[in-house]
Scaffold this motif. Structure first.
Motif, mmCIF file in Angstrom:
data_model
loop_
_atom_site.group_PDB
_atom_site.id
_atom_site.type_symbol
_atom_site.label_atom_id
_atom_site.label_comp_id
_atom_site.label_asym_id
_atom_site.label_seq_id
_atom_site.Cartn_x
_atom_site.Cartn_y
_atom_site.Cartn_z
ATOM 1 N N THR A 27 1.105 72.715 87.647
ATOM 2 C CA THR A 27 0.762 72.803 86.511
ATOM 3 C C THR A 27 2.009 73.517 85.605
ATOM 4 O O THR A 27 2.203 73.161 84.604
ATOM 5 C CB THR A 27 -0.294 73.278 86.001
ATOM 6 O OG1 THR A 27 -1.489 72.747 86.903
ATOM 7 C CG2 THR A 27 -0.881 73.041 84.625
ATOM 8 N N THR A 31 4.512 71.666 82.692
ATOM 9 C CA THR A 31 4.728 72.706 81.486
ATOM 10 C C THR A 31 6.202 72.847 81.152
ATOM 11 O O THR A 31 6.495 72.759 80.070
ATOM 12 C CB THR A 31 3.877 73.723 81.375
ATOM 13 O OG1 THR A 31 2.444 73.445 81.872
ATOM 14 C CG2 THR A 31 3.651 74.192 79.889
ATOM 15 N N LEU A 49 5.892 73.588 72.746
ATOM 16 C CA LEU A 49 5.765 73.284 73.931
ATOM 17 C C LEU A 49 6.600 74.367 74.733
ATOM 18 O O LEU A 49 6.109 74.733 75.667
ATOM 19 C CB LEU A 49 6.474 72.047 74.353
ATOM 20 C CG LEU A 49 5.728 70.673 74.078
ATOM 21 C CD1 LEU A 49 6.693 69.474 74.211
ATOM 22 C CD2 LEU A 49 4.526 70.601 74.911
ATOM 23 N N ALA A 53 4.952 76.684 77.584
ATOM 24 C CA ALA A 53 5.440 77.108 78.931
ATOM 25 C C ALA A 53 5.622 78.618 79.314
ATOM 26 O O ALA A 53 5.542 78.926 80.501
ATOM 27 C CB ALA A 53 7.038 76.254 78.972
ATOM 28 N N ALA A 56 2.515 79.801 80.221
ATOM 29 C CA ALA A 56 2.187 79.323 81.495
ATOM 30 C C ALA A 56 3.032 80.199 82.638
ATOM 31 O O ALA A 56 2.549 80.455 83.875
ATOM 32 C CB ALA A 56 2.547 77.941 81.952
#
Length: 81
Positions: A27, A31, A49, A53, A56
């Protein structure tokens, strides 16, 4: 396969953790890849985004999936792009 009860349990727990870690890492990679593609394409949602990221990467580093310096390096490279 182990014969001792505790060793059997450790194998089961390890397999479960391995599956969870693989999913989380996949995942995270997805990302980061989406953010990089958005930056190259010049999409208007690229900042969101990149933020996702970055989050993440931080989460993966805190869980020990990747090294904290690797996460910092990836975040830095995303930010410069």
């Amino acid at each position: 396969m182990p014969n001792i009860k505790s060793a059997i349990k450790r194998v089961k727990v390890a397999e479960k953790a391995q599956a969870a870690n693989a999913h989380a890492k996949s995942t995270m990679r997805s990302t980061v890849k989406k953010a990089e593609q958005a930056l190259v394409a010049g999409a208007e949602n690229a900042p969101q985004l990149v933020a996702a990221a970055s989050k993440a990467l931080d989460k993966a580093a805190s869980k020990g999936l990747i090294h904290k310096n690797a996460a910092a390096r990836k975040k830095s490279r995303l930010a410069t792009k």
